[in-house]
Every structure is written in structure tokens, then in C-alpha cells.
Design a protein around this motif. Structure first.
Motif, PDB file in Angstrom:
ATOM      1  N   LEU A 365      46.684  39.723  34.990  1.00 35.11           N
ATOM      2  CA  LEU A 365      47.010  40.806  35.938  1.00 35.11           C
ATOM      3  C   LEU A 365      48.494  41.135  35.879  1.00 35.11           C
ATOM      4  O   LEU A 365      48.892  42.305  35.891  1.00 35.11           O
ATOM      5  CB  LEU A 365      46.613  40.396  37.364  1.00 35.11           C
ATOM      6  N   PHE A 370      44.355  45.499  34.529  1.00 36.40           N
ATOM      7  CA  PHE A 370      43.815  45.631  35.885  1.00 36.40           C
ATOM      8  C   PHE A 370      42.312  45.916  35.877  1.00 36.40           C
ATOM      9  O   PHE A 370      41.814  46.632  36.725  1.00 36.40           O
ATOM     10  CB  PHE A 370      44.545  46.752  36.633  1.00 36.40           C
ATOM     11  N   TRP A 375      40.082  40.975  38.409  1.00 32.36           N
ATOM     12  CA  TRP A 375      40.314  40.734  39.842  1.00 32.36           C
ATOM     13  C   TRP A 375      39.186  39.878  40.438  1.00 32.36           C
ATOM     14  O   TRP A 375      39.440  38.928  41.186  1.00 32.36           O
ATOM     15  CB  TRP A 375      40.365  42.051  40.620  1.00 32.36           C
ATOM     16  N   PHE A 401      43.385  49.512  43.501  1.00 30.37           N
ATOM     17  CA  PHE A 401      42.948  50.102  42.222  1.00 30.37           C
ATOM     18  C   PHE A 401      41.489  50.552  42.287  1.00 30.37           C
ATOM     19  O   PHE A 401      41.093  51.488  41.616  1.00 30.37           O
ATOM     20  CB  PHE A 401      43.099  49.075  41.093  1.00 30.37           C
TER      21      PHE A 401
END
Length: 468
Positions: A365, A370, A375, A401
Motif C-alpha cells: 500500500l 491500492f 486493503w 478509494f
């Protein structure tokens, strides 16, 4: 003018000995032009200037020597002086095409590309020699490329090729324009017409093969590349492309043969070694696959595809220790490669080395990868490690995001209930059920201790009623 190497070097040797002795020798203006051209080609600007100065002392009316002066001014970004000198020369010789070519060069350097084109077109009108025209058409094509006017660029590069069929850079530029415009059928039509009249042009066949490859017509691509190789059997690029085509046709043994020819013709490339490894892996020849992956790494330790290939090769065979060994080495060599860290995290997670896996996802990250699964995977590892606050913080960043994402919302809900913040928990759980009721299994899977909580049960069953 065509000189042999010795003829050409003789005036240069004479000129340089003159500079050393300070005796002034006489050269005709052609000799000076060759001397200056030689120095410009080799980037020796100071010597070019000396030769121009002495040349003009001996031949003050030579326009060509003055044009070399313009070239020097352009190299030094003195556009105003260059323009003034060109205007003076134009007054003396208004029909000299070279003056217009240099004017166009000055305009191009100042980003005045449309004016450069107009000026080059005047030079073409004045020109008497078709060979020179081909070069001028290519210059017009380049100016259109600067303006991103690809259709116009194609027209002029085609005119250039009509005048000089051996100008491969014009051919490359035509295909580049078609590629940019996504006009692959047009490119194929053009190349086929060109090859009808130039059947032994290996560059044309190679480009045609690449176009067929792009539109996934592998049989025709294969045939075109065969012609490229017949036209020039030492053409490394054609063998590489043919290898790629054969892989698509699942003819792995033949693909390996073509890649191996490139190793014999030229210094081995890490790309060819890697592809050979991939082909052996497809054929189940595991020892050979690993051998070539290692060779690819030895050839180029920064080729990330090779490190990733050997790591994934061992992961596929569930040999995570070996996979870890290679991805660890990769991370040491290039610690700024997000793809390495993501793989590093995945391997460590499989081995249940959770702290290392978390570190890997965190680095991924930080290096700007991303992707949603990065995540989510990091969150799931943090949950297992009991790092609930860190997991919440990570998901709040992810939601910037990926706003309105059910997988993020259910996880946030479970985490807030776990850290005894039922209001935030309810808020995110309602969001999750609103976005996608089918993902509610995330709660029971990641937070089994919460499944029987009445509040959670009520929110989910309420949502199920309204969604039916």
C-alpha cells in the motif's frame, strides 16, 4: 557526394595538422563541407565552428557553409540569430530548398510545428530530386506526430516510403500511427499492399505478424513471421514474436526452439530465457523450467517477471518454503517493487507467518498499490492478529478509494461491534446490507463471536425481508 573512407579522412587529417601548425592551407568548399559534417556528426562543436570560420574566410560567398552556421546556432538554441541569418540567405538565393529546411528546423525547435510543416512543403515544391523528397516527406510526418495528427502523419510517411522503400523508420512510424489509432485492420491492409511490391522486406513481415498477433489471428501471424525469417534468418525480433505466437497456439516445443535460436544469434535476453522457462512449466518439465527461470534472473536480476514467475511456480506446487526463499531475495534486490511485496505477503499468509504478511501488505500500500484485495487482505490479517484498531484505520483509508463497497462495510461493522462501538457497527452493517445483502456471510466468517448478537441478527433479517 560519395567518398571512400580514406578520401574523406584525408582533408580532415590535413585540416587538423593545419590547426596544429597555424599554417593556413587552402581547401575547396566541398572539403570544408565534409570536414564540418564530420565534426557535427561526432558532436565536436568547437572544431565545427573553427572549420566554418576558416571555410568562410576562404569561400565568403558559400551558402552551404552559412547553412552550417545556422545548424550551430540551432544547436546552441540561438533561434533569433539563426532566423536572421536564414532571412539574409533567402534574399541571396530565394529558391534554395536547404534554406527552407533549416527554417523549418528552427520553427520545430520552437514548437511551431504547423509553421514548420508549411515551410517544409515549400522546400518540397522547390526540390528537384525525388530522393530528397522522401526525406522531406518524413520530416513533415514527424512534425504531424508532434501535433498528434496521426492521420496526416500516415499520409506523409506513406509518401516517404513511395520514394524510398528502404526507409524502415517511415514504415515503423506508419504502423505506430495505426497502433495509436487502434486501426489494426487498416495497418494489415497497408502492410499487405506494401509487401506485394517489397516481398523480401523482413521488417514489413515482422510488423504484419505483430498486427495479426494483436487481433489474435495467430495462424496468420505465424505465417507472416515465417516470411520475415525467410527474408532474414538472423532477425532476432522475428523469432521472439514467433515464439509468442506459438505459445498462444499451445505449441510449446516449437516456441522453445524459436526462443533458443535467439540465444544462439545474439546475447541471451532475460525475456527469452523467462519465456523458455514458462514453456517448460506448461510442458510439465519442472527441472528445466526452474533452470531457465534462474538463468533469466542471472541475466537480469531486476527483471521482476522472472522473480514473480519462479515464486508463483513454487506456489502452484504448494512449495511455499521455496516460494518464500525466492520472493525474499527479490524484495532484498528491489525493495520498491509493490508487486514483490504483494506476493511476499501472499506467501507469508499461506505459511501463516501473519506479522510478515501484514508487513508485506502494508509495504504494498505504501508503494501505491491500492487494489481492493490488498486493503481487504491486510484487514483480515490484522483481525486474526487481534489488531482491531489498526484494522479499522486501514479500512477507513480503503473506503476513501472504494466508497460504497459492501466488503469494506461488513468488515467495518464487525470491527466496530468487536471494539464495543455498536452505533458505528449498526451504521456500517446497514450500509453493507443495503449495498449487497449476499455478503452478510462476512460477519459469521470473520467474526464468529458476533453471529448470535440480537442487534446484528435483527439488522440482517430486516434487510433480507426488504430485499426479497
Amino acid at each position: 557526394m560519395h567518398y571512400s573512407q580514406e578520401d574523406e579522412n584525408f582533408p580532415i587529417t590535413r585540416f587538423e595538422s593545419m590547426l596544429k601548425t597555424n599554417n593556413i592551407l587552402f581547401f575547396d568548399s566541398n572539403d570544408f563541407e565534409n570536414i564540418i559534417h564530420h565534426y557535427l556528426e561526432n558532436g565536436k562543436i568547437a572544431l565545427s565552428k573553427r572549420a566554418i570560420k576558416l571555410g568562410l574566410e576562404q569561400h565568403p560567398s558559400s551558402i552551404n557553409l552559412r547553412l552550417f552556421q545556422v545548424e550551430i546556432l540551432v544547436i546552441e538554441n540561438k533561434f533569433k540569430e539563426a532566423n536572421n541569418l536564414l532571412d539574409r540567405l533567402h534574399n541571396i538565393e530565394p529558391t534554395n530548398e536547404e534554406i527552407f529546411i533549416q527554417k523549418a528546423n528552427v520553427l520545430s525547435k520552437q514548437d511551431k510545428h504547423q509553421q514548420a510543416i508549411d515551410t517544409l512543403l515549400i522546400a518540397i515544391d522547390l526540390s528537384n530530386t525525388p530522393e530528397d523528397d522522401a526525406d522531406l516527406y518524413a520530416l513533415v510526418g514527424m512534425e504531424y506526430l508532434f501535433l498528434d495528427q496521426f492521420e496526416n502523419a500516415i499520409i506523409y510517411f506513406k509518401k516517404c516510403l513511395e520514394g524510398d522503400t528502404s526507409d524502415y523508420s517511415a514504415l515503423h512510424n506508419i504502423v505506430y500511427c495505426y497502433d495509436f489509432l487502434n486501426q489494426h485492420t487498416e495497418a494489415i491492409d497497408y502492410l499487405n499492399i506494401f509487401l506485394n511490391t517489397n516481398p523480401y522486406c523482413e521488417v514489413g513481415w515482422h510488423q504484419l505478424g505483430r498486427q495479426y498477433f494483436t487481433i489474435k489471428d495467430y495462424t496468420k501471424a505465424n505465417a507472416a513471421l515465417d516470411f520475415a525469417i525467410i527474408s532474414d534468418d538472423t532477425f532476432v525480433g522475428a523469432y521472439i514474436e514467433k515464439g509468442k505466437v506459438l505459445e498462444k497456439l499451445k505449441q510449446y516445443e516449437e516456441a522453445i526452439e524459436n526462443y533458443k535460436i535467439t540465444l544462439a544469434l545474439d546475447d541471451p535476453t532475460s525475456f527469452a530465457l523467462l519465456r523458455i522457462g514458462q514453456c517448460y512449466a506448461k510442458l510439465g518439465e519442472e527441472d528445466l523450467a526452474v533452470q531457465f527461470f534462474k538463468k533469466a534472473i542471472d541475466e537480469d536480476a531486476l527483471l521482476d517477471k522472472a522473480w514473480i514467475a519462479i515464486t508463483k511456480f513454487y506456489m502452484k506446487r504448494l512449495n511455499y518454503q521455496k516460494a518464500l526463499y525466492y520472493i525474499n531475495k527479490a524484495v532484498i534486490i528491489d525493495g520498491d517493487n509493490a508487486a514483490y511485496w504483494k506476493l511476499y505477503a501472499t506467501v507469508n499468509k499461506r505459511l501463516n507467518f501473519l506479522e510478515e504478511a501484514e508487513r508485506g501488505y502494508k509495504q504494498t500500500l505504501e508503494l501505491g498499490n491500492f487494489e481492493l484485495d490488498t486493503w481487504l487482505n491486510r484487514t483480515d490479517v490484522l483481525i486474526t492478529l487481534g489488531e482491531h484498531d489498526a484494522a479499522i484505520f486501514n479500512l477507513l483509508q480503503a473506503s476513501e478509494f472504494y466508497p460504497e463497497n459492501a466488503e469494506v462495510e461488513y468488515r467495518l461493522a464487525g470491527l466496530y461491534f468487536t471494539v464495543h462501538q455498536p452505533e458505528e457497527g449498526s451504521f456500517h452493517l446497514k450500509n453493507g446490507t443495503r449495498l449487497n445483502i449476499d455478503y452478510n456471510f462476512i460477519i459469521s466468517e470473520l467474526f464468529p463471536q458476533l453471529t448470535d448478537k440480537p442487534l446484528i441478527k435483527a439488522i440482517i433479517s430486516e434487510a433480507k425481508k426488504t430485499s426479497n
